[in-house]
Scaffold this motif. Structure first.
Motif, PDB file in Angstrom:
ATOM      1  N   ARG A 148      -1.047  -3.330   2.676  1.00 38.34           N
ATOM      2  CA  ARG A 148      -1.464  -4.207   2.892  1.00 38.34           C
ATOM      3  C   ARG A 148      -2.934  -4.652   2.370  1.00 38.34           C
ATOM      4  O   ARG A 148      -3.574  -5.576   1.354  1.00 38.34           O
ATOM      5  CB  ARG A 148      -0.847  -5.718   3.978  1.00 38.34           C
ATOM      6  N   ARG A 149      -4.047  -3.703   3.640  1.00 35.16           N
ATOM      7  CA  ARG A 149      -5.228  -3.803   3.250  1.00 35.16           C
ATOM      8  C   ARG A 149      -6.145  -3.624   2.238  1.00 35.16           C
ATOM      9  O   ARG A 149      -6.932  -4.052   1.516  1.00 35.16           O
ATOM     10  CB  ARG A 149      -5.669  -3.159   4.776  1.00 35.16           C
ATOM     11  N   ASN A 150      -5.719  -2.295   1.350  1.00 36.80           N
ATOM     12  CA  ASN A 150      -6.535  -1.460   0.796  1.00 36.80           C
ATOM     13  C   ASN A 150      -5.612  -1.339  -0.930  1.00 36.80           C
ATOM     14  O   ASN A 150      -6.125  -1.752  -1.982  1.00 36.80           O
ATOM     15  CB  ASN A 150      -6.009  -0.260   0.959  1.00 36.80           C
ATOM     16  N   LEU A 151      -4.406  -2.276  -1.102  1.00 36.99           N
ATOM     17  CA  LEU A 151      -4.067  -2.368  -2.380  1.00 36.99           C
ATOM     18  C   LEU A 151      -3.219  -3.859  -2.607  1.00 36.99           C
ATOM     19  O   LEU A 151      -2.643  -4.738  -3.133  1.00 36.99           O
ATOM     20  CB  LEU A 151      -2.151  -2.116  -2.058  1.00 36.99           C
ATOM     21  N   LYS A 152      -4.427  -5.338  -2.404  1.00 34.31           N
ATOM     22  CA  LYS A 152      -3.974  -6.167  -1.921  1.00 34.31           C
ATOM     23  C   LYS A 152      -4.517  -6.665  -3.631  1.00 34.31           C
ATOM     24  O   LYS A 152      -3.276  -7.591  -4.145  1.00 34.31           O
ATOM     25  CB  LYS A 152      -4.813  -6.979  -0.822  1.00 34.31           C
ATOM     26  N   HIS A 153      -5.134  -6.359  -4.120  1.00 31.28           N
ATOM     27  CA  HIS A 153      -5.674  -6.892  -5.422  1.00 31.28           C
ATOM     28  C   HIS A 153      -4.673  -6.152  -7.081  1.00 31.28           C
ATOM     29  O   HIS A 153      -5.153  -5.754  -7.818  1.00 31.28           O
ATOM     30  CB  HIS A 153      -6.709  -7.194  -5.800  1.00 31.28           C
ATOM     31  N   CYS A 154      -3.795  -5.047  -6.830  1.00 32.69           N
ATOM     32  CA  CYS A 154      -3.388  -3.654  -7.084  1.00 32.69           C
ATOM     33  C   CYS A 154      -2.066  -4.869  -8.112  1.00 32.69           C
ATOM     34  O   CYS A 154      -1.333  -5.891  -7.492  1.00 32.69           O
ATOM     35  CB  CYS A 154      -2.202  -3.163  -6.929  1.00 32.69           C
TER      36      CYS A 154
END
Length: 331
Positions: A148-154
């Motif tokens: 959730r923290r690292n793929l938010k904009h994927c």
């Protein structure tokens, strides 16, 4: 043998046993080294890499003595082959039985525990899966938080792939065996997938009743309970077809006579019309009588019931691919 680090050589030393890590022959040589271990004891042994499980059904005091003698035999085996068991990492797990008997290995009293991991599956002494489910849900939640923290904009497809590969795979590991039967455990697992659906859709605010169910439907994410049933049936198909060398189908599966029709009951004023078929297919197996909830919900007891309710066209699928396809069409 000597060690070289950045061009600097250590003093040479003679190595009497062992192999350098990372060698091609290392795993094979290790297996050759330990595979005779079960022959040295009278109890049952399961080996997987460097994990050894020794177990025995305890019916009387003689069984306690035999188990202790087997531990001594393991000491002798290890000494003969230049090895040593780390008694501090060995534990006693008594299933469904409180015992005051102590066991000793390498002059160390082994610790009794209520649960212990075996190949990453947390086995409890009451044979329920609550501790295991709690453990894997905690790990899955941590991974989901990381995503959730690292793929938010994927893109959505990327988030869905990440969830399936890293989170769902975690909570479905060994789920064919560790299929929970308590409602609270089932809900814990389903809640992880619901959180996963919100992560994939990037929607954490919707609170309308049924919104998460709608997300799961649009994402084509079946309930984890349905997936476990599907995977159990696939495994039984493989076992019945002798595709799992480690499991002898003749030991667990007994062909059942083709399902018969139960005659409708007649009463003085009417005749019942409900005709119940004992089995829906001609490849059904005898079910296993079980008294406890743990046994009733074990793999073979539960899955045989599900199997016998499948249609003839499904269980007689020629290939595993055909069986999977037929199961999916049932949904």
């Amino acid at each position: 043998m000597n060690i070289v680090v950045e061009g600097e050589h250590s003093k040479s030393i003679h190595v009497e046993s062992g192999l350098p890590q990372g060698t091609v022959l290392g795993p094979l040589m290790f297996l050759c080294h330990i595979n005779d271990l079960p022959l040295s004891v009278k109890s049952q042994v399961r080996l997987f890499a460097d994990v050894c499980l020794l177990y025995r059904e305890i019916k009387n005091h003689k069984d306690h003595i035999t188990l202790q003698k087997d531990l001594k035999r393991l000491e002798n085996w290890a000494s003969e082959w230049g090895m040593r068991f780390n008694a501090g990492k060995c534990y006693i797990l008594s299933i469904k039985n409180k015992t005051s008997h102590f066991y000793e290995l390498n002059n160390t009293i082994l610790k009794h525990v209520d649960s212990n991991p075996y190949l990453s599956v947390l086995i409890s002494n009451d044979l329920t899966w609550t501790n295991h489910i709690t453990n894997i849900c905690k790990k899955a939640s941590s991974i989901l938080g990381f995503l959730r923290r690292n793929l938010k904009h994927c893109p959505l497809d990327c988030r869905k792939t990440a969830f399936i590969a890293l989170v769902r795979s975690k909570i479905e590991y060994a789920s064919i065996i560790g299929d929970p039967f308590l409602k609270k455990d089932i809900n814990k697992l389903e809640n992880i997938q619901k959180l996963g659906a919100r992560f994939i859709m990037n929607d954490y605010k919707s609170r309308k009743p049924g919104c998460v169910t709608g997300m799961l439907t649009s994402l084509k994410l079946d309930s984890l309970q349905d997936r476990r049933t599907y995977n159990r049936l696939v495994m039984l198909y493989k076992i019945a077809g002798v595709m799992v060398p480690a499991v002898d189908p003749d030991k667990y599966l007994t062909q059942k006579v083709e399902g018969r029709l139960i005659k409708p009951k007649r009463f003085s004023d009417f005749e019942t019309k409900n005709i119940i078929r004992v089995a829906n297919n001609t490849r059904s197996f005898k079910t296993i009588n079980a008294q406890t909830n743990q046994f009733k919900n074990s793999f073979f007891v539960k899955t045989l019931e599900d199997w016998n309710h499948l249609e003839d066209s499904v269980v007689h699928s020629v290939t595993i691919g055909g069986f999977k396809s037929a199961l999916q069409k049932l949904d």
